[in-house]
Enzyme design. Structure first.
Site, PDB file in Angstrom:
ATOM      1  N   GLU A 163     -54.664  45.316  -0.670  1.00  0.00           N
ATOM      2  CA  GLU A 163     -53.883  44.153  -0.199  1.00  0.00           C
ATOM      3  C   GLU A 163     -54.117  43.829   1.276  1.00  0.00           C
ATOM      4  O   GLU A 163     -53.183  43.751   2.074  1.00  0.00           O
ATOM      5  CB  GLU A 163     -52.400  44.405  -0.484  1.00  0.00           C
ATOM      6  CG  GLU A 163     -52.128  44.693  -1.960  1.00  0.00           C
ATOM      7  CD  GLU A 163     -50.684  45.103  -2.235  1.00  0.00           C
ATOM      8  OE1 GLU A 163     -49.838  44.983  -1.341  1.00  0.00           O
ATOM      9  OE2 GLU A 163     -50.418  45.552  -3.372  1.00  0.00           O
ATOM     10  N   ASN A 206     -58.733  46.040  -3.699  1.00  0.00           N
ATOM     11  CA  ASN A 206     -57.653  45.757  -4.643  1.00  0.00           C
ATOM     12  C   ASN A 206     -56.696  44.753  -4.019  1.00  0.00           C
ATOM     13  O   ASN A 206     -56.190  44.964  -2.924  1.00  0.00           O
ATOM     14  CB  ASN A 206     -56.912  47.062  -4.973  1.00  0.00           C
ATOM     15  CG  ASN A 206     -55.997  46.930  -6.179  1.00  0.00           C
ATOM     16  OD1 ASN A 206     -56.429  46.490  -7.236  1.00  0.00           O
ATOM     17  ND2 ASN A 206     -54.739  47.291  -6.007  1.00  0.00           N
ATOM     18  N   HIS A 242     -49.550  41.466 -11.312  1.00  0.00           N
ATOM     19  CA  HIS A 242     -48.101  41.593 -11.513  1.00  0.00           C
ATOM     20  C   HIS A 242     -47.583  40.195 -11.850  1.00  0.00           C
ATOM     21  O   HIS A 242     -47.347  39.383 -10.954  1.00  0.00           O
ATOM     22  CB  HIS A 242     -47.415  42.147 -10.257  1.00  0.00           C
ATOM     23  CG  HIS A 242     -47.817  43.559  -9.934  1.00  0.00           C
ATOM     24  ND1 HIS A 242     -47.541  44.626 -10.775  1.00  0.00           N
ATOM     25  CD2 HIS A 242     -48.487  44.084  -8.887  1.00  0.00           C
ATOM     26  CE1 HIS A 242     -48.008  45.745 -10.244  1.00  0.00           C
ATOM     27  NE2 HIS A 242     -48.603  45.441  -9.102  1.00  0.00           N
ATOM     28  N   GLU A 272     -53.242  46.498 -12.123  1.00  0.00           N
ATOM     29  CA  GLU A 272     -51.820  46.883 -12.096  1.00  0.00           C
ATOM     30  C   GLU A 272     -51.003  45.971 -13.018  1.00  0.00           C
ATOM     31  O   GLU A 272     -49.901  45.574 -12.732  1.00  0.00           O
ATOM     32  CB  GLU A 272     -51.274  46.816 -10.665  1.00  0.00           C
ATOM     33  CG  GLU A 272     -52.048  47.651  -9.659  1.00  0.00           C
ATOM     34  CD  GLU A 272     -51.455  47.660  -8.281  1.00  0.00           C
ATOM     35  OE1 GLU A 272     -50.315  47.202  -8.108  1.00  0.00           O
ATOM     36  OE2 GLU A 272     -52.115  48.146  -7.328  1.00  0.00           O
ATOM     37  N   ASP A 274     -48.625  44.136 -15.270  1.00  0.00           N
ATOM     38  CA  ASP A 274     -47.337  44.212 -15.959  1.00  0.00           C
ATOM     39  C   ASP A 274     -46.821  42.775 -16.101  1.00  0.00           C
ATOM     40  O   ASP A 274     -47.118  41.907 -15.283  1.00  0.00           O
ATOM     41  CB  ASP A 274     -46.314  45.123 -15.271  1.00  0.00           C
ATOM     42  CG  ASP A 274     -46.223  44.970 -13.753  1.00  0.00           C
ATOM     43  OD1 ASP A 274     -45.940  45.984 -13.083  1.00  0.00           O
ATOM     44  OD2 ASP A 274     -46.438  43.845 -13.252  1.00  0.00           O
TER      45      ASP A 274
HETATM   46  O1  G3I Z   1     -41.501  61.039  -4.508  1.00  0.00           O
HETATM   47  C1  G3I Z   1     -40.777  60.760  -3.307  1.00  0.00           C
HETATM   48  C2  G3I Z   1     -39.574  61.657  -3.193  1.00  0.00           C
HETATM   49  O2  G3I Z   1     -40.019  63.008  -3.073  1.00  0.00           O
HETATM   50  C3  G3I Z   1     -38.772  61.251  -1.972  1.00  0.00           C
HETATM   51  O3  G3I Z   1     -37.611  62.032  -1.907  1.00  0.00           O
HETATM   52  C4  G3I Z   1     -38.408  59.783  -2.099  1.00  0.00           C
HETATM   53  C5  G3I Z   1     -37.611  59.321  -0.896  1.00  0.00           C
HETATM   54  O4  G3I Z   1     -38.269  58.348  -0.151  1.00  0.00           O
HETATM   55  O5  G3I Z   1     -39.617  58.988  -2.162  1.00  0.00           O
HETATM   56  C6  G3I Z   1     -40.361  59.314  -3.322  1.00  0.00           C
HETATM   57  O6  G3I Z   1     -41.516  58.546  -3.286  1.00  0.00           O
HETATM   58  C7  G3I Z   1     -41.371  57.217  -3.721  1.00  0.00           C
HETATM   59  C8  G3I Z   1     -42.506  56.984  -4.707  1.00  0.00           C
HETATM   60  O7  G3I Z   1     -42.623  55.594  -5.082  1.00  0.00           O
HETATM   61  C9  G3I Z   1     -42.261  57.856  -5.949  1.00  0.00           C
HETATM   62  O8  G3I Z   1     -43.009  57.423  -7.000  1.00  0.00           O
HETATM   63  C10 G3I Z   1     -41.528  56.311  -2.502  1.00  0.00           C
HETATM   64  O9  G3I Z   1     -40.383  56.431  -1.675  1.00  0.00           O
HETATM   65  C11 G3I Z   1     -41.668  54.867  -2.967  1.00  0.00           C
HETATM   66  O10 G3I Z   1     -41.957  54.039  -1.832  1.00  0.00           O
HETATM   67  C12 G3I Z   1     -42.856  54.773  -3.939  1.00  0.00           C
HETATM   68  O11 G3I Z   1     -42.939  53.416  -4.365  1.00  0.00           O
HETATM   69  C13 G3I Z   1     -44.232  53.051  -4.912  1.00  0.00           C
HETATM   70  C14 G3I Z   1     -44.750  51.862  -4.095  1.00  0.00           C
HETATM   71  O12 G3I Z   1     -45.982  51.386  -4.657  1.00  0.00           O
HETATM   72  C15 G3I Z   1     -45.015  52.248  -2.652  1.00  0.00           C
HETATM   73  O13 G3I Z   1     -46.043  53.212  -2.610  1.00  0.00           O
HETATM   74  C16 G3I Z   1     -44.043  52.631  -6.373  1.00  0.00           C
HETATM   75  O14 G3I Z   1     -43.696  53.763  -7.158  1.00  0.00           O
HETATM   76  C17 G3I Z   1     -45.325  52.012  -6.910  1.00  0.00           C
HETATM   77  O15 G3I Z   1     -45.098  51.483  -8.220  1.00  0.00           O
HETATM   78  C18 G3I Z   1     -45.801  50.892  -5.993  1.00  0.00           C
HETATM   79  O16 G3I Z   1     -47.034  50.449  -6.478  1.00  0.00           O
HETATM   80  C19 G3I Z   1     -47.672  49.392  -5.706  1.00  0.00           C
HETATM   81  C20 G3I Z   1     -49.160  49.684  -5.657  1.00  0.00           C
HETATM   82  O17 G3I Z   1     -49.390  50.952  -5.082  1.00  0.00           O
HETATM   83  C21 G3I Z   1     -49.879  48.579  -4.901  1.00  0.00           C
HETATM   84  N1  G3I Z   1     -49.618  47.260  -5.504  1.00  0.00           N
HETATM   85  C22 G3I Z   1     -48.190  46.963  -5.594  1.00  0.00           C
HETATM   86  C23 G3I Z   1     -47.467  48.031  -6.403  1.00  0.00           C
HETATM   87  C24 G3I Z   1     -45.994  47.699  -6.561  1.00  0.00           C
HETATM   88  O18 G3I Z   1     -45.357  47.711  -5.320  1.00  0.00           O
END
Ligand code: G3I
Length: 362
Positions: A163, A206, A242, A272, A274
């Site tokens: 992005e 991506n 998305h 990605e 959905d």
């Molecule tokens: O696992 C940790 C946990 O240990 C911790 O206590 C908690 C507190 O902050 O965070 C947890 O991690 C979270 C993680 O998802 C777990 O799966 C992160 O905070 C959270 O920010 C993270 O969100 C992900 C997001 O990207 C940011 O990286 C989403 O699951 C994921 O679906 C989303 O995916 C993105 C793609 O990478 C890029 N394109 C957009 C897409 C949707 O936003």
């Protein structure tokens, strides 16, 4: 065909693209028995079909893990390979969660797409706060060398830069710490570092919304043309996809958008996918039928382009989707969104049938 293509993905990326085209992907389906899963149907035409997998859900949700293991053959770690979880502090790497996802893939003969090396989000504070080009270049070099190097030979493709462009008009490179300190060519440097660390991995840019935002599509085409002219080792462009049950994109507009890159000799993928149904009027069963037709329409576009090598949904079952985080609803519409192929209990939805039929060319 399947075995031949598997071998192909182990070729060095530079010889892969001509090979994929030479094998006439996208039209020929094997004479083997009719494929019964998205994995089998995709492999019958030399593609991969998979999902973003989260190590926490692989651990806690047996239905999710079982479906991933039996129905899919391409894994993208949803979180585990990003900069924040892998190098929270400078030079201190934590590969445990990423190893768990890669290990699951290996156990079930699945391929892996690494995600993602350079992104302005999920970036540790210590990186975002770096003040000089020299410090950031050193940090990015070490990060990519360590992360890509660790999985070299076990990764089919990487989302190298995620992005990079804005959704504004005009669409320009985001004002991230990478752009501020290293300029436009931070992207070139990231791709070269990834290629040096794993010459056999396919390297993707991506991007989100390029399937629906013409401005951003043109900006991405211009960016990729500049990278190609500079001999940057880029092999493909990922369309995040998305989307909702409503257009854009139409199938036709997505086909045109994909072709902008495949005409440049690049691979593409739906990275990605959905299809959200929240925030749309109507009863749920009707909306899920529309969703099924939408999956068919969009997956068929990839299946009909020989250079579209994979489709990844952003999650496995409706039990776990980033879209059901209420903080997303100002953008995505009121949830729940029921965006994926299986219900939370693992039963198939019309989205599953639509996807399978599209992969079979039906
Ligand atoms: O696992 C940790 C946990 O240990 C911790 O206590 C908690 C507190 O902050 O965070 C947890 O991690 C979270 C993680 O998802 C777990 O799966 C992160 O905070 C959270 O920010 C993270 O969100 C992900 C997001 O990207 C940011 O990286 C989403 O699951 C994921 O679906 C989303 O995916 C993105 C793609 O990478 C890029 N394109 C957009 C897409 C949707 O936003």
């Amino acid at each position: 065909m399947h075995l031949v293509i598997r071998k192909a993905f182990r070729r060095s990326a530079s010889t892969l693209v001509p090979f994929l085209v030479a094998t006439g992907l996208g039209g020929c389906v094997d004479t083997a028995p009719t494929p019964k899963t998205p994995r089998e149907a995709a492999e019958a035409t030399g593609r991969m079909f998979g999902a973003a997998l989260n190590s926490a859900y692989l651990e806690s949700d047996a239905v999710y893990a079982q479906l991933a293991a039996t129905e899919l053959d391409y894994v993208t770690p949803e979180w585990e390979m990003k900069w924040e979880p892998t190098e929270t502090s400078p030079g201190v790497f934590n590969f445990g969660p990423a190893d768990a996802v890669v290990g699951f893939a290996a156990q079930h003969e699945m391929r892996v797409k690494g995600h993602t090396l350079v992104w302005h989000y999920s970036l540790p504070t210590w990186v975002a706060q770096l003040a000089t080009a020299a410090e950031l270049r050193a940090a990015m070099t070490s990060h990519i060398q360590n992360v890509v190097g660790r999985y070299a030979g076990r990764i089919t493709a990487w989302d190298v830069v995620n992005e990079p462009l804005t959704d504004t008009t005009p669409s320009t490179l985001r004002d991230t710490v990478f752009h501020k300190l290293l300029g436009d060519t931070y992207i070139d440097e990231a791709f070269q570092l990834a290629h040096n660390a794993d010459p056999n991995a396919l390297l993707f840019l991506n991007e989100a919304n390029i399937e629906a935002n013409a401005e951003k599509l043109e900006a991405t085409v211009a960016l990729v043309q500049r990278l190609l002219a500079a001999n940057v080792p880029i092999h493909g462009v990922g369309f995040e996809m998305h989307v909702s049950t409503e257009v854009p994109p139409t199938g036709a507009s997505l086909a045109t958008a994909l072709k902008r890159f495949t005409d440049l000799g690049l691979l593409v993928n739906l990275s990605e996918l959905d299809v959200r149904v929240g925030g749309v009027d109507g009863d749920l069963p009707t909306k899920l039928k529309v969703q099924g037709r939408r999956y068919h329409e969009l997956v068929a576009v990839c299946a009909q382009n020989p250079m579209c090598i994979s489709i990844t949904t952003w999650g496995v079952t409706d039990a776990h989707s980033w879209l059901d985080d209420p903080s997303m609803w100002s953008w995505a519409g009121q949830g729940p969104h029921y965006p994926l192929l299986w219900n939370a209990d693992g039963t198939k939805k019309p989205a599953y049938d639509g996807t399978l039929q599209a992969l079979l060319g039906q």
